[in-house]
Design an enzyme around this catalytic site. Structure first.
Site, PDB file in Angstrom:
ATOM      1  N   GLU A  22     -25.006 -84.814 -10.216  1.00  0.00           N
ATOM      2  CA  GLU A  22     -25.473 -84.191  -8.982  1.00  0.00           C
ATOM      3  C   GLU A  22     -26.982 -84.376  -8.777  1.00  0.00           C
ATOM      4  OE1 GLU A  22     -24.357 -83.260  -6.261  1.00  0.00           O
ATOM      5  OE2 GLU A  22     -26.148 -82.236  -5.517  1.00  0.00           O
ATOM      6  N   PRO A 226     -30.062 -60.329  21.336  1.00  0.00           N
ATOM      7  CA  PRO A 226     -29.823 -58.891  21.351  1.00  0.00           C
ATOM      8  C   PRO A 226     -30.544 -58.106  20.263  1.00  0.00           C
ATOM      9  CG  PRO A 226     -27.978 -60.024  20.333  1.00  0.00           C
ATOM     10  CD  PRO A 226     -28.950 -61.087  20.763  1.00  0.00           C
ATOM     11  N   ASP A 249     -40.046 -56.965  27.244  1.00  0.00           N
ATOM     12  CA  ASP A 249     -39.305 -55.762  27.619  1.00  0.00           C
ATOM     13  C   ASP A 249     -39.175 -54.786  26.452  1.00  0.00           C
ATOM     14  OD1 ASP A 249     -38.875 -56.370  30.194  1.00  0.00           O
ATOM     15  OD2 ASP A 249     -36.896 -57.265  29.897  1.00  0.00           O
ATOM     16  N   LYS A 271     -39.130 -50.845  30.573  1.00  0.00           N
ATOM     17  CA  LYS A 271     -38.684 -49.737  31.429  1.00  0.00           C
ATOM     18  C   LYS A 271     -37.845 -48.819  30.558  1.00  0.00           C
ATOM     19  CE  LYS A 271     -38.027 -52.562  35.572  1.00  0.00           C
ATOM     20  NZ  LYS A 271     -37.616 -53.877  35.089  1.00  0.00           N
ATOM     21  N   ASP A 304     -29.897 -62.300  27.352  1.00  0.00           N
ATOM     22  CA  ASP A 304     -30.038 -63.490  28.196  1.00  0.00           C
ATOM     23  C   ASP A 304     -30.785 -63.088  29.471  1.00  0.00           C
ATOM     24  OD1 ASP A 304     -28.591 -66.349  28.836  1.00  0.00           O
ATOM     25  OD2 ASP A 304     -28.891 -65.132  30.633  1.00  0.00           O
ATOM     26  N   ALA A 333     -26.038 -59.496  25.040  1.00  0.00           N
ATOM     27  CA  ALA A 333     -25.623 -58.384  24.166  1.00  0.00           C
ATOM     28  C   ALA A 333     -24.119 -58.385  23.919  1.00  0.00           C
ATOM     29  CB  ALA A 333     -26.058 -57.061  24.780  1.00  0.00           C
ATOM     30  N   MET A 384     -25.133 -51.015  29.724  1.00  0.00           N
ATOM     31  CA  MET A 384     -25.727 -49.742  30.139  1.00  0.00           C
ATOM     32  C   MET A 384     -24.627 -48.700  30.337  1.00  0.00           C
ATOM     33  SD  MET A 384     -28.456 -51.372  32.806  1.00  0.00           S
ATOM     34  CE  MET A 384     -27.655 -52.935  33.074  1.00  0.00           C
TER      35      MET A 384
HETATM   36  N1  SAH Z   1     -30.320 -59.202  29.449  1.00  0.00           N
HETATM   37  C1  SAH Z   1     -29.636 -58.363  28.508  1.00  0.00           C
HETATM   38  C2  SAH Z   1     -29.120 -57.101  29.149  1.00  0.00           C
HETATM   39  C3  SAH Z   1     -30.219 -56.168  29.578  1.00  0.00           C
HETATM   40  S1  SAH Z   1     -29.628 -54.673  30.308  1.00  0.00           S
HETATM   41  C4  SAH Z   1     -28.513 -59.157  27.833  1.00  0.00           C
HETATM   42  O1  SAH Z   1     -28.192 -60.260  28.258  1.00  0.00           O
HETATM   43  O2  SAH Z   1     -27.975 -58.652  26.855  1.00  0.00           O
HETATM   44  C5  SAH Z   1     -29.767 -53.572  28.954  1.00  0.00           C
HETATM   45  C6  SAH Z   1     -28.409 -53.324  28.358  1.00  0.00           C
HETATM   46  O3  SAH Z   1     -28.049 -54.392  27.515  1.00  0.00           O
HETATM   47  C7  SAH Z   1     -28.353 -52.109  27.462  1.00  0.00           C
HETATM   48  O4  SAH Z   1     -28.193 -50.905  28.169  1.00  0.00           O
HETATM   49  C8  SAH Z   1     -27.113 -52.417  26.659  1.00  0.00           C
HETATM   50  O5  SAH Z   1     -25.945 -52.181  27.400  1.00  0.00           O
HETATM   51  C9  SAH Z   1     -27.245 -53.914  26.475  1.00  0.00           C
HETATM   52  N2  SAH Z   1     -27.891 -54.252  25.183  1.00  0.00           N
HETATM   53  C10 SAH Z   1     -29.060 -54.865  25.004  1.00  0.00           C
HETATM   54  N3  SAH Z   1     -29.296 -55.034  23.679  1.00  0.00           N
HETATM   55  C11 SAH Z   1     -28.243 -54.502  23.032  1.00  0.00           C
HETATM   56  C12 SAH Z   1     -27.871 -54.376  21.680  1.00  0.00           C
HETATM   57  N4  SAH Z   1     -28.653 -54.836  20.700  1.00  0.00           N
HETATM   58  N5  SAH Z   1     -26.699 -53.783  21.372  1.00  0.00           N
HETATM   59  C13 SAH Z   1     -25.882 -53.331  22.337  1.00  0.00           C
HETATM   60  N6  SAH Z   1     -26.176 -53.436  23.637  1.00  0.00           N
HETATM   61  C14 SAH Z   1     -27.333 -54.006  23.993  1.00  0.00           C
END
Ligand code: SAH
Length: 465
Positions: A22, A226, A249, A271, A304, A333, A384
């Site tokens: 190896e 996520p 964010d 936010k 995303d 997520a 959400m």
């Molecule tokens: N752009 C993000 C969504 C943003 S809105 C995406 O594509 O995932 C925010 C929501 O995303 C949260 O309220 C929740 O529902 C979800 N979210 C984001 N991060 C998360 C995580 N680590 N675990 C579970 N839900 C998540």
């Protein structure tokens, strides 16, 4: 420096590797990246080396080893796997006048093999003179992330066009040409689309004799993924490293921000749910004015940027200001949450519709319309959703479906504090409260009145993963 890095020309030169196991195979793999002639000295070969010998990629010699076999070799690797034997063979190789590398015996090495980032013909070699191999690996990982996979192809293309450019352009124009190629959108386009469109564009510029002025870089709307920082894409990391300023964010993982250049400005524009500390207009204005000042801007969003991220509003503000933008996708997520529980968003023959929806509407009085998509074969992922759990149950009840829906809630998916909850829809509000399940969370709604679904959705207890 006790060692000095050099790039050796290997084309047609002989490299001798002693050993047939190896360790020898590892050295062989490394040398096969080059155009050297590889000779392996060993009594026997493992399957990999054997097949290389059979196909003619390496030459296998079984004769007793003497110093003469090392004469004229560009490099010798001693790699039998037996330290004692390696030490003896080292003496024979030295007697043959060779530059020798003995595996795992730095004191016997004239040459050390570096950690390599291979974007042939672009090659980066990292060495720590044996002091910190872990550090070398870390540096390698960082650089692997920043050097796009196709960079070598772009360098090779530039090499092929160098003569053409030299015939048509003066030295100053050539410098501008290659800066234009390697510094900006051309390189980005090559990373995405490969040689063909980029070769055509470079040839057109050389033919016209006019190198385009460098315009402002597009604002990058980047998905951070996520949770953990290794879920951002390589392109996302690249944009972070190019950025002068990053607007990020609330849900962006701090580890992702660490991937940016140390001197990049980081501006929090988060936010809080329910209380809009940073009104969207203000965010848009900030992003636009930074880009107009000529800064390279990244707008970093969790998940995303195209999924419930108000990316479209920001893109519109940029377009109105005459600024270009680029979307760098991220792991949303729902993908992160499904993966975190070992689940799949769709399954052939079982779930053929995936719905990404939100528990909160722009107009709080508006009724959600996801209910129309909740069929026996759909998977409805509610973003959400924790704050709207009561409303979700109510909508299900009104539709007469509350008793046939199973909910999987994943909060903080892909983070250290991830929590998973499975329950029947009527218990949702109570179970969320009991488990202390908080935002951010994804709720997956699935009907159990389909035979396939019913079979696999035995409720499981809350667990922190
Ligand atoms: N752009 C993000 C969504 C943003 S809105 C995406 O594509 O995932 C925010 C929501 O995303 C949260 O309220 C929740 O529902 C979800 N979210 C984001 N991060 C998360 C995580 N680590 N675990 C579970 N839900 C998540």
């Amino acid at each position: 420096m006790k060692t000095f890095p050099m790039f050796l020309t290997m084309t047609g030169r002989r490299v001798v590797i002693v050993g047939g196991g190896e360790q020898a195979a590892q050295k062989c793999r490394l040398m096969l990246k080059t155009e050297a002639q590889i000779e392996v000295l060993a009594d026997g070969l493992d399957v990999e080396l054997h097949s290389l010998a059979k196909s003619g990629r390496i030459v296998w010699t079984r004769a007793p080893i003497t110093p003469a076999q090392f004469e004229g070799a560009a490099l010798v690797f001693v790699a039998t796997g037996c330290p004692g034997q390696d030490a003896c063979l080292h003496m024979l190789a030295k007697a043959g006048g060779a530059v020798v590398n003995v595996v795992d015996q730095p004191d016997l090495c004239d040459a050390i093999t570096p950690s390599i980032i291979d974007r042939d013909p672009v090659v980066v070699a990292i060495g720590t003179e044996g002091t910190a191999p872990v550090l070398a690996r870390q540096i390698k990982t960082r650089l692997e992330e920043t050097l796009e996979p196709r960079l070598g192809d772009l360098a090779a293309l530039a090499g092929r066009l160098r003569g053409f450019a030299a015939d048509r352009l003066g030295p100053r124009q050539r410098r501008d040409l290659w800066a234009w190629v390697f510094n900006g959108p051309v390189r980005d386009q090559h990373a995405q689309d490969g040689d063909a469109p980029v070769a055509a564009a470079i040839k057109a510029v050389i033919t016209s004799g006019k190198v385009p002025e460098k315009g402002p870089a597009p604002v990058a709307l980047v998905g951070a993924g996520p949770g953990s920082s290794d879920l951002i894409t390589l392109r996302g990391v690249q944009r972070l490293q190019e950025a002068d300023v990053i607007f990020y964010d609330r849900l962006v993982d701090p580890g992702v921000l660490e991937l940016a250049r140390r001197d990049a400005e980081r501006v929090y524009v988060g936010k809080e749910p329910g209380c809009h500390t940073w009104p969207q207009d203000r965010i848009n204005n900030l992003v636009v004015s930074a880009a107009l000042r000529g800064q390279r801007v990244v707008r970093l969003k969790c998940g995303d940027p195209g999924v419930f991220a108000r990316g479209a509003e920001e893109a519109e503000a940029l377009a109105e200001a005459g600024l270009a933008y680029e979307i760098v996708p991220g792991v949303t997520a729902a993908s992160g949450a499904a993966a975190a529980v070992g689940g799949f968003l769709t399954e052939r023959g079982k779930t053929d519709t995936l719905v990404l929806t939100t528990g909160r509407k722009a107009d709080a009085n508006e009724r959600p319309d996801w209910i129309q998509h909740l069929s026996a074969r759909s998977n409805v992922a509610v973003y959400m959703g924790v704050q709207s759990a009561a409303q979700i149950t109510e909508v299900l009840r009104e539709a007469g479906l509350v008793d046939v829906v199973q909910v999987t809630a994943v909060s903080n998916a892909q983070r250290a504090n991830q929590k998973v909850l499975e329950c029947a829809a009527p218990d949702l509000v109570e179970q969320i409260a009991q488990a202390g399940l908080a935002s951010p969370a994804i709720l997956f709604l699935r009907r159990t009145d389909d035979a396939h679904v019913a079979a696999r959705s035995a409720p499981v207890a809350l667990r922190a993963v």
